[in-house]
Enzyme design. Structure first.
Site, PDB file in Angstrom:
ATOM      1  N   ARG A  61      -1.732  -8.307  -6.493  1.00  0.00           N
ATOM      2  CA  ARG A  61      -1.231  -7.047  -5.967  1.00  0.00           C
ATOM      3  C   ARG A  61       0.297  -7.010  -6.003  1.00  0.00           C
ATOM      4  NH1 ARG A  61      -3.740  -6.047  -0.421  1.00  0.00           N
ATOM      5  NH2 ARG A  61      -3.457  -3.863  -0.989  1.00  0.00           N
ATOM      6  N   ARG A 106     -16.402  -2.458  42.446  1.00  0.00           N
ATOM      7  CA  ARG A 106     -16.787  -1.964  43.778  1.00  0.00           C
ATOM      8  C   ARG A 106     -16.286  -2.897  44.874  1.00  0.00           C
ATOM      9  NH1 ARG A 106     -23.083  -0.798  43.532  1.00  0.00           N
ATOM     10  NH2 ARG A 106     -22.767  -0.581  45.779  1.00  0.00           N
ATOM     11  N   ARG A 160       0.832  -1.205   0.000  1.00  0.00           N
ATOM     12  CA  ARG A 160       0.000   0.000   0.000  1.00  0.00           C
ATOM     13  C   ARG A 160       0.872   1.263   0.000  1.00  0.00           C
ATOM     14  NH1 ARG A 160      -2.935  -2.181   4.478  1.00  0.00           N
ATOM     15  NH2 ARG A 160      -4.175  -3.698   3.316  1.00  0.00           N
ATOM     16  N   VAL A 164      12.135 -22.038   3.647  1.00  0.00           N
ATOM     17  CA  VAL A 164      13.426 -21.371   3.850  1.00  0.00           C
ATOM     18  C   VAL A 164      14.213 -22.204   4.856  1.00  0.00           C
ATOM     19  CG1 VAL A 164      14.586 -19.311   4.700  1.00  0.00           C
ATOM     20  CG2 VAL A 164      12.552 -19.103   3.254  1.00  0.00           C
ATOM     21  N   CYS A 224      -7.644 -19.710  14.189  1.00  0.00           N
ATOM     22  CA  CYS A 224      -8.614 -19.752  15.289  1.00  0.00           C
ATOM     23  C   CYS A 224      -9.946 -20.310  14.841  1.00  0.00           C
ATOM     24  CB  CYS A 224      -8.860 -18.344  15.838  1.00  0.00           C
ATOM     25  SG  CYS A 224      -7.335 -17.477  16.140  1.00  0.00           S
TER      26      CYS A 224
END
Lengths: 457, 457
Positions: B73, B447, B23, B83, B46
């Site tokens: 993109r 409280r 971006r 790797v 998840c």
């Protein structure tokens, strides 16, 4: 020698103050007398719409603590007894028994004003007709329920589109009425900015509530029997067997004003942070009859809500009981259920911010209440205002479905802590697919707001 | 001349970093290459329990952004490519194509380690048998789902009682398995104090999950076919057609350690606030492979959660893109759904607090998620820890039904703002009968905690 605490008003503030003072000081140290012109104690006025709708079966369910329970704790409760005068010089109040008309002066060492608020009744022709109801006290609620049961008509008109009006409109639909809501505002839920209110309109229209916005009520037409028949605006007339007033409330302070006690612009009593009335060491006030400090706008406002009322009672009882507690102010949080929508706001809306002299960036984002892929994920719209230059959070509004309403609490705490929207982007909020997307909608809004602040202009 | 950003790991941190960097910097300025040994990008780990249970139909639903979308993109995505070496002196990584076994060195200007975490596999006999599954990656989830479909047996054993173990136990019940959970801990949901975990036990037992607590697994027995047959403890043996490991995960940092990068006590990489690896200006790390600052304990911890991973990616991408962003730390928020219970925690539990050198008052209160009189009001238990003397909030745990989980966010923000429990008693939280009692459970707990602090000792 014991002291005497006199309390005017037996709902949230008055009875919380009584209970807390009693916890701290026994009956031989502190006598507690409570006057109320109504029939009930310690009830949830906010529950009235759910009682009217039938979700809550019985008025008793709305009563947190009955007169008998209070009396068992040595609180001298005098219901159906209206205080008509306060004599601050001689530290005494004049009370009238509504049944016997007997009047008696009672002296006090400590006085608590917990007189609440009264629904606004604009001076319209017909406003006092039979069939026109406010909904502020449990007695109001009972009158409405009796009225609904008595009428054979099916037409109801709600005047005003604040959250009480909106909740009552829904309750009346569920009771089988055809409901028309008439409001001056451009959109319902006038506590929201109108772009967010438009989302509420959609839900109400989906429930077949007829919405007449931007319209001023000019009068209420009554029949020969004195009962309401229709509500008129400049342009039209809407048939009505029942009219509910949801225009808002005003602090009930005539009594206090006659005694010379100070009130603010809204008519609410002015107090210090310990809830003592300005200029008086022996008079406290709290709940719907006082002004509260809006911490975001930096101004005093009248925000009648049960949450503040209960907190005030607690603080007053602590003070009278010899302890120490203060009420720092509010940030303007309010939530509501409208049809199947949850609606929430805290802090300032656009108009509030401008009125407070604040310039801001406003962003609105769309997200979901659960992970997007989780069954039942529904849209949630979050609008966020951040101060120009500082980036401080000014307010949040949320409209959505499950989990939308209480999400506002995150913003309420952030406002209290005077966080910037940039700081909020890092908040460690809970995430699990049934409850939130991995970027909680509040975080998505904070990121958008932080970007707007950084971009500036 | 353009720069090259190399990212190891294509899930939340890696792909958020790639997207954010893209971006900010176009393809002619910044080349982005991402290596991952798996088959997927940007997925919700998840969500795996809900995929296993059948709530979510398809793995594709868990994928936020597909490889094709990333590639569109201008992100050069190399899946099934592991790797195997980092040469920090020469700024290059060695990658192996898992299909062709081809190995190539790729140089970088900026390197991002987003290697995630690996389920802990204790060195038990049989731990690598067929039918024993971890659930960390989407590929793990697919293997488990295939395994469940293939077996005709109905016995499942979950080892470990953290939230993944508990969620998987429920998912397996819903898939029709008889589930036994074996854990060293005294109660399930080991992220909670055991008094709160006992509430979770009740819900699990109500779902016919057999709970074996305080038990150490000694081995996994396999049949002649090499498949799992049973899980053994010192005292007993539990038949198992399927075993799921829910013992927790370890940061996946062997690769980084071999390259000499610094790790902390947990084995997680050590970074600065901008997520740059200590001592390296050109290497970033984030997500499940790093340690994060626990703002409440004042210590580094390994807290693998999707929320942090996404934030880290955002911050790294901003940094690589030439912007400025930092990650201030976490307060330890985690929420979960267990059967019909919602479970939440933030900040420190009792053991955490003691380990951090903190003394505290702990209180536990019972309330409800809605007004007590509202239909469907269910119990909610809130435990709160406040520091002795200062009264600073240290942690909150909640177990309840609707609205329990996300209520923890109030405490998460209060922890971030370092509020005292006394300050919290005045918080302006949302109230409406369908969503909260007039005193929100968090306020009731605050409280009680404030009272304990004031009483002192």
């Amino acid at each position: 020698m014991g002291e005497r605490m006199v309390i005017i008003g037996a709902d949230a503030t008055g009875m919380s103050a009584a209970s807390q003072a009693r916890r701290l000081r026994a009956a031989d140290e502190l006598e507690i007398i409570v006057f109320d012109k109504g029939n009930h104690t310690s009830y949830s006025a906010c529950g009235i719409p759910y009682w009217v709708s039938g979700d809550v079966a019985d008025a008793d369910d709305l009563i947190a603590r009955s007169p008998a329970e209070h009396r068992a704790r040595d609180i001298d409760l005098r219901l159906r007894t209206e205080v008509t005068d306060i004599d601050v010089a001689r530290r005494r109040v004049l009370a009238r028994d509504l049944d016997t008309d007997e009047r008696t002066w009672t002296t006090y060492d400590k006085l608590v004003l917990a007189t609440g608020a009264t629904p606004i009744r604009p001076p319209l022709p017909g406003i006092d007709a039979e069939g026109v109801y406010g909904v502020q006290t449990l007695d109001d609620g009972q009158a409405l329920i009796d009225g609904l049961a008595a009428t054979t008509g099916r037409e109801a008109v709600v005047i005003g589109a604040g959250y009480i009006g909106v909740e009552m409109a829904e309750a009346l639909v569920r009771r089988g009425f055809r409901v028309t809501m008439v409001t001056r505002a451009a959109e319902p839920m006038s506590t929201l900015d109108s772009d967010m209110g438009a989302l509420v309109r959609k839900a109400m229209v989906g429930m077949d509530i007829r919405l007449i916005t931007g319209a001023e009520v000019t009068g209420i037409r009554t029949g020969a029997d004195g009962r309401v028949q229709a509500v008129s605006t400049a342009d039209a007339e809407y048939p009505a067997d029942v009219v509910v007033l949801g225009i808002g409330v005003r602090p009930t302070t005539e009594l206090a004003r006659r005694a010379g006690l100070p009130v603010g612009e809204s008519g609410g009593l002015l107090t210090d942070l310990a809830q003592r009335v300005h200029g008086y060491d022996d008079i406290w006030a709290g709940g719907d009859c006082v002004e509260v400090l809006d911490l975001v706008a930096g101004a005093l406002r009248h925000i009648p809500l049960g949450t503040h009322a209960n907190k005030h009672g607690q603080i007053i009882g602590t003070g009278v009981g010899g302890g120490y507690a203060t009420f720092p102010g509010v940030v303007g949080t309010a939530i509501s259920k409208v049809c199947d929508l949850e609606v929430a706001r805290t802090g300032l809306g656009e108009a509030d911010a401008l009125r407070a002299g604040l310039q801001f960036h406003a962003v609105t984002i769309e997200s979901t209440g659960r992970a997007g892929y989780f069954p039942g994920a529904a849209p949630m719209t979050v609008k966020m205002l951040a101060e120009r230059r500082t980036g401080r959070l000014l307010g949040v509004q949320i409209v959505g479905r499950d989990g939308a309403a209480k999400r506002i609490d995150v913003a309420a705490v952030a406002l209290t802590a005077r966080m910037t929207v940039e700081q909020m982007t890092a908040l460690d909020l809970g995430y699990a697919p049934p409850f939130s997307p991995v970027w909680d909608p509040i975080l998505v809004a904070a990121r958008a707001a932080a970007k707007a602040v950084a971009r500036g202009h």
